[in-house]
Every structure is written in structure tokens, then in C-alpha cells.
Write an enzyme that holds these catalytic residues in place. Structure first.
Site, PDB file in Angstrom:
ATOM      1  N   GLN A  31       0.831  -1.204   0.000  1.00 57.40           N
ATOM      2  CA  GLN A  31       0.000   0.000   0.000  1.00 57.40           C
ATOM      3  C   GLN A  31       0.872   1.263   0.000  1.00 57.40           C
ATOM      4  O   GLN A  31       2.042   1.224   0.402  1.00 57.40           O
ATOM      5  CB  GLN A  31      -0.903   0.060   1.262  1.00 57.40           C
ATOM      6  CG  GLN A  31      -2.165  -0.793   1.200  1.00 57.40           C
ATOM      7  CD  GLN A  31      -1.924  -2.230   1.630  1.00 57.40           C
ATOM      8  OE1 GLN A  31      -1.092  -2.506   2.520  1.00 57.40           O
ATOM      9  NE2 GLN A  31      -2.621  -3.154   1.005  1.00 57.40           N
TER      10      GLN A  31
ATOM     11  N   CYS B 165      -6.435   0.876   6.805  1.00 54.21           N
ATOM     12  CA  CYS B 165      -5.255  -0.010   6.797  1.00 54.21           C
ATOM     13  C   CYS B 165      -4.690  -0.028   8.210  1.00 54.21           C
ATOM     14  O   CYS B 165      -4.189   1.003   8.684  1.00 54.21           O
ATOM     15  CB  CYS B 165      -4.214   0.500   5.797  1.00 54.21           C
ATOM     16  SG  CYS B 165      -2.730  -0.528   5.716  1.00 54.21           S
TER      17      CYS B 165
ATOM     18  N   CYS C 136      -1.769  -8.513   7.791  1.00 49.37           N
ATOM     19  CA  CYS C 136      -2.873  -7.591   7.476  1.00 49.37           C
ATOM     20  C   CYS C 136      -3.491  -7.163   8.796  1.00 49.37           C
ATOM     21  O   CYS C 136      -4.071  -7.992   9.512  1.00 49.37           O
ATOM     22  CB  CYS C 136      -3.903  -8.285   6.593  1.00 49.37           C
ATOM     23  SG  CYS C 136      -5.330  -7.248   6.190  1.00 49.37           S
TER      24      CYS C 136
ATOM     25  N   ASN D 299      -4.070   0.963  -2.476  1.00 48.77           N
ATOM     26  CA  ASN D 299      -3.587  -0.412  -2.613  1.00 48.77           C
ATOM     27  C   ASN D 299      -2.566  -0.522  -3.740  1.00 48.77           C
ATOM     28  O   ASN D 299      -2.447   0.367  -4.591  1.00 48.77           O
ATOM     29  CB  ASN D 299      -4.759  -1.350  -2.920  1.00 48.77           C
ATOM     30  CG  ASN D 299      -5.447  -1.849  -1.664  1.00 48.77           C
ATOM     31  OD1 ASN D 299      -4.836  -2.029  -0.610  1.00 48.77           O
ATOM     32  ND2 ASN D 299      -6.740  -2.079  -1.771  1.00 48.77           N
TER      33      ASN D 299
ATOM     34  N   ASN E  42     -13.029  -1.356   6.169  1.00 47.87           N
ATOM     35  CA  ASN E  42     -12.835  -2.075   4.905  1.00 47.87           C
ATOM     36  C   ASN E  42     -13.395  -3.487   5.070  1.00 47.87           C
ATOM     37  O   ASN E  42     -13.521  -3.997   6.164  1.00 47.87           O
ATOM     38  CB  ASN E  42     -11.346  -2.087   4.525  1.00 47.87           C
ATOM     39  CG  ASN E  42     -10.477  -2.778   5.573  1.00 47.87           C
ATOM     40  OD1 ASN E  42     -10.885  -3.004   6.714  1.00 47.87           O
ATOM     41  ND2 ASN E  42      -9.281  -3.145   5.183  1.00 47.87           N
TER      42      ASN E  42
ATOM     43  N   GLU F  47      -5.262 -10.063   0.347  1.00 53.48           N
ATOM     44  CA  GLU F  47      -5.829  -8.726   0.465  1.00 53.48           C
ATOM     45  C   GLU F  47      -6.457  -8.219  -0.839  1.00 53.48           C
ATOM     46  O   GLU F  47      -5.913  -8.439  -1.936  1.00 53.48           O
ATOM     47  CB  GLU F  47      -4.755  -7.716   0.887  1.00 53.48           C
ATOM     48  CG  GLU F  47      -4.337  -7.828   2.326  1.00 53.48           C
ATOM     49  CD  GLU F  47      -3.621  -6.586   2.807  1.00 53.48           C
ATOM     50  OE1 GLU F  47      -3.880  -5.491   2.265  1.00 53.48           O
ATOM     51  OE2 GLU F  47      -2.787  -6.705   3.721  1.00 53.48           O
TER      52      GLU F  47
ATOM     53  N   THR G  79      -6.062  -4.896   9.615  1.00 59.03           N
ATOM     54  CA  THR G  79      -7.525  -4.952   9.706  1.00 59.03           C
ATOM     55  C   THR G  79      -8.008  -6.386   9.557  1.00 59.03           C
ATOM     56  O   THR G  79      -9.028  -6.780  10.145  1.00 59.03           O
ATOM     57  CB  THR G  79      -8.181  -4.083   8.618  1.00 59.03           C
ATOM     58  OG1 THR G  79      -7.637  -4.427   7.337  1.00 59.03           O
ATOM     59  CG2 THR G  79      -8.002  -2.605   8.908  1.00 59.03           C
ATOM     60  N   GLY G  80      -7.231  -7.193   8.796  1.00 60.62           N
ATOM     61  CA  GLY G  80      -7.582  -8.613   8.678  1.00 60.62           C
ATOM     62  C   GLY G  80      -7.445  -9.336  10.001  1.00 60.62           C
ATOM     63  O   GLY G  80      -8.267 -10.197  10.351  1.00 60.62           O
TER      64      GLY G  80
ATOM     65  N   HIS H 271     -14.060  -7.585   5.061  1.00 60.23           N
ATOM     66  CA  HIS H 271     -13.319  -8.825   5.301  1.00 60.23           C
ATOM     67  C   HIS H 271     -14.259 -10.031   5.300  1.00 60.23           C
ATOM     68  O   HIS H 271     -15.385  -9.949   5.828  1.00 60.23           O
ATOM     69  CB  HIS H 271     -12.599  -8.755   6.655  1.00 60.23           C
ATOM     70  CG  HIS H 271     -11.469  -7.765   6.663  1.00 60.23           C
ATOM     71  ND1 HIS H 271     -10.186  -8.110   6.314  1.00 60.23           N
ATOM     72  CD2 HIS H 271     -11.449  -6.432   6.918  1.00 60.23           C
ATOM     73  CE1 HIS H 271      -9.413  -7.038   6.381  1.00 60.23           C
ATOM     74  NE2 HIS H 271     -10.145  -6.010   6.738  1.00 60.23           N
TER      75      HIS H 271
ATOM     76  N   ASN I 238      -2.128  -2.027   9.701  1.00 66.46           N
ATOM     77  CA  ASN I 238      -0.661  -1.975   9.819  1.00 66.46           C
ATOM     78  C   ASN I 238      -0.153  -0.603   9.385  1.00 66.46           C
ATOM     79  O   ASN I 238       0.785  -0.050   9.976  1.00 66.46           O
ATOM     80  CB  ASN I 238      -0.017  -3.060   8.945  1.00 66.46           C
ATOM     81  CG  ASN I 238      -0.214  -4.445   9.526  1.00 66.46           C
ATOM     82  OD1 ASN I 238      -0.222  -4.625  10.736  1.00 66.46           O
ATOM     83  ND2 ASN I 238      -0.391  -5.423   8.667  1.00 66.46           N
TER      84      ASN I 238
HETATM   85  N1  LIG Z   1      -6.108  -4.341   1.176  1.00 71.55           N
HETATM   86  C1  LIG Z   1      -6.940  -3.627   2.155  1.00 71.55           C
HETATM   87  C2  LIG Z   1      -6.237  -2.309   2.578  1.00 71.55           C
HETATM   88  C3  LIG Z   1      -4.974  -2.574   3.400  1.00 71.55           C
HETATM   89  C4  LIG Z   1      -5.270  -3.352   4.648  1.00 71.55           C
HETATM   90  C5  LIG Z   1      -4.081  -4.019   5.338  1.00 71.55           C
HETATM   91  N2  LIG Z   1      -2.786  -3.806   4.740  1.00 71.55           N
HETATM   92  C6  LIG Z   1      -4.074  -3.690   6.822  1.00 71.55           C
HETATM   93  O1  LIG Z   1      -2.997  -3.684   7.452  1.00 71.55           O
HETATM   94  O2  LIG Z   1      -5.187  -3.497   7.378  1.00 71.55           O
HETATM   95  C7  LIG Z   1      -8.306  -3.299   1.509  1.00 71.55           C
HETATM   96  O3  LIG Z   1      -8.369  -3.209   0.281  1.00 71.55           O
HETATM   97  O4  LIG Z   1      -9.264  -3.126   2.266  1.00 71.55           O
END
Ligand SMILES: N[C@H](CCC[C@H](N)C(=O)O)C(=O)O
Length: 283
Positions: free
Chosen positions: A46, A75, A226, A66, A166, A217, A228-229, A168, A77
Site C-alpha cells: 500500500q 489499513c 494484514c 492499494n 474495509n 488482500e 484490519t484482517g 473482510h 498496519n
Molecule cells: N487491502 C486492504 C487495505 C490494506 C489493509 C491491510 N494492509 C491492513 O494492514 O489493514 C483493503 O483493500 O481493504
């Protein structure tokens, strides 16, 4: 035009961080994509852009692009790298900041030991808010969660759907190393029932306070971590009755820690934030 940047990562999820307060930054999707390209550009999962806020009562605005050039809502992280960056660059004297994002305000805090804890806000648990189209689907209840059957290839996988701003889709697997992330991740990412696409998480429960996690992602493919993941996976695991807060999340790129006290409460994400090098690029 020259663009100054800092290359950073949080548990191996890597970023190009750009100060758009002290330099003019107005790039097209193609230009963002080229900067993030690992062959033709600098390379990153990102790109994080630091701006002055447009809302009152916050310190900065945080824009996230992204690897595919698309701008996204959140995001995790990246939020840790963000606070490390603004402190290191002297853009603030505070170590706890309020940051405006496309999906609301987050509050990252730089700890004395150099780690960062972020109040990521409360998860959105209503499918339509993810967004996820549940029309005509019969969900399967597990604890306080609903698992949604998704036809993926010639199988059906059962996912929890959670938004951290975002989207998931999280599934529980027996062994993340054996999980078909490269094969099914892209199919879930672009599944028709996710109108904004989705980040696909693969969660293995090690014990009630520890999981292993891989995430394919949205807009970036599988990353080494990730944030948020990790938040979404822990929220789903707690709702399913599989986990108890706090939870250690082991990703390929490092360890994150997540705490969540239940619906309506914020998710707290803790982990590393590392600056790797400074650079300047002609765009
Ligand atoms: N690919 C994610 C954004 C970055 C999330 C990830 N790098 C993190 O640390 O939360 C999306 O399209 O929602």
C-alpha cells in the site's frame, strides 16, 4: 516532479509513506499503481499519504492506496507506520494522534517501547455494512456469528463477514499452511456478493488466545500481515465462541496483538512499525 517518500513496514506488510503536507502530491491511479509496482516502481502493498485534516478535532488525514492503485477505507498496519512517520518527521510532538480516514477516525499511539497501539474503532457486523449481499442465502449460526455459504470454485466455503471500515471475509481452516490461499483468495476477493470486493482471511485457531492468519488482500494479493484482517479475524473468532480477548495473531511477517471487548466496542491493534529507508523518486 520529484516525490520524497519513506519505505516502511508493519510485520512485513510494506508501505510507501508520503508527506503531502510539505510537498505537492496529486497522482493518478496509474501513477500510484506504478509507484507500488515491485518491478517498475518502488514496490509496496500500500501507499500511505499524510495530509492535513479536513475534519475538526483531528490531527491528520490518512489516505490509503492499494498496490493496484485503488483508494481504500482503512489499513491497520499502515496506521502504525503512520504515527511512527509523523513523529519521526516532526509533524507532531504528540505520541497519541487522532487520524481522519475514509471510514472514520482512528487513534494510533506510539508506546515508549517503540510499538504502536491503535484504537481501530468498532467493527461493523451487519452484512449490508460490510458490504455483503446476503440476498437469498441461508446463513449458519455459530455462537453469536452467522457463517455465510460462498460457492468458490467447486467448493462451498463458510465465511464470517466483518468490516473494519474495509471489508473482510474470514474462514476458519485446520492448517493455514495448507490453505488454498493463492487459488481461492482471488475468487473470494472478487466474489459477486461483495460489491466492493473483499479481503479474504484464513484463520487457524491455535488456542483461545492465539491464532495463525493468512490474508489475501483486496487490491494487493497475499501480504505478510494484514492489520484490519487480524482485527476482523479475532472479532469473528470471538463471535463464533472460539477465542477470548486478547488474541495473539501470528502472520508470516510477524506478530500482532488484538483486543476486543464485544459489539459496539473498539478493536485495539498492537504491533511493530519500522522505517526501512528514505528515498526520492521522479514521477
Ligand atoms: N487491502 C486492504 C487495505 C490494506 C489493509 C491491510 N494492509 C491492513 O494492514 O489493514 C483493503 O483493500 O481493504
Amino acid at each position: 516532479m520529484k516525490l520524497k517518500f519513506t519505505k516502511m513496514h508493519g510485520a512485513g506488510n510494506d508501505f510507501i509513506v508520503v508527506d503531502a503536507i510539505n510537498q505537492q502530491v496529486d497522482l493518478s491511479v496509474d501513477q500510484w499503481r506504478r509507484l507500488a509496482d515491485r518491478r517498475f516502481g518502488i514496490g509496496a502493498d500500500q501507499i500511505l499519504v499524510v495530509e492535513r485534516p479536513t475534519d475538526a478535532g483531528v490531527d491528520f488525514r490518512y489516505r490509503i492506496f492499494n498496490n493496484d492503485g485503488g483508494e481504500v477505507e482503512q489499513c491497520g498496519n499502515g496506521s502504525r507506520a503512520f504515527v511512527r512517520f509523523v513523529v519521526d518527521k516532526g509533524l507532531t510532538q504528540a505520541h497519541s494522534i487522532r487520524v481522519q480516514t475514509m471510514s472514520g477516525i482512528i487513534n494510533p499511539r506510539l508506546e515508549d517501547d517503540g510499538s504502536v497501539t491503535v484504537d481501530m474503532g468498532a467493527p461493523r457486523l451487519v452484512p449490508a455494512d460490510v458490504p455483503f449481499d446476503e440476498t437469498g442465502l441461508a446463513g449458519m449460526v455459530q455462537g453469536n456469528d452467522t457463517l455465510w455459504p460462498l460457492p468458490v470454485g467447486d467448493e462451498t466455503v463458510f465465511v464470517s463477514v466483518v468490516s473494519m471500515g474495509n471489508p473482510h471475509a474470514v474462514q476458519v481452516v485446520d492448517d493455514v499452511d495448507a490453505a488454498p490461499v493463492e487459488e481461492t483468495g482471488p475468487l473470494i476477493e472478487r466474489h459477486v456478493r461483495f460489491p466492493k470486493r473483499v479481503n479474504a482471511g484464513y484463520l487457524q485457531v491455535m488456542d483461545r488466545h492465539h491464532i495463525r492468519l493468512r490474508v489475501f488482500e483486496r487490491g494487493a494479493g497475499e501480504t505478510l500481515a494484514c492489520g484490519t484482517g487480524a482485527c476482523a479475524a479475532v472479532v469473528a473468532g470471538i463471535r463464533r465462541g472460539l477465542l477470548d480477548s486478547p488474541v495473539r495473531v501470528s502472520a508470516h511477517g510477524g506478530e500482532l496483538s488484538i483486543a476486543w471487548a464485544g459489539p459496539g466496542q473498539p478493536v485495539y491493534l498492537s504491533g511493530p512499525a519500522v522505517s526501512v529507508f528514505e528515498g526520492e523518486v521522479e514521477i
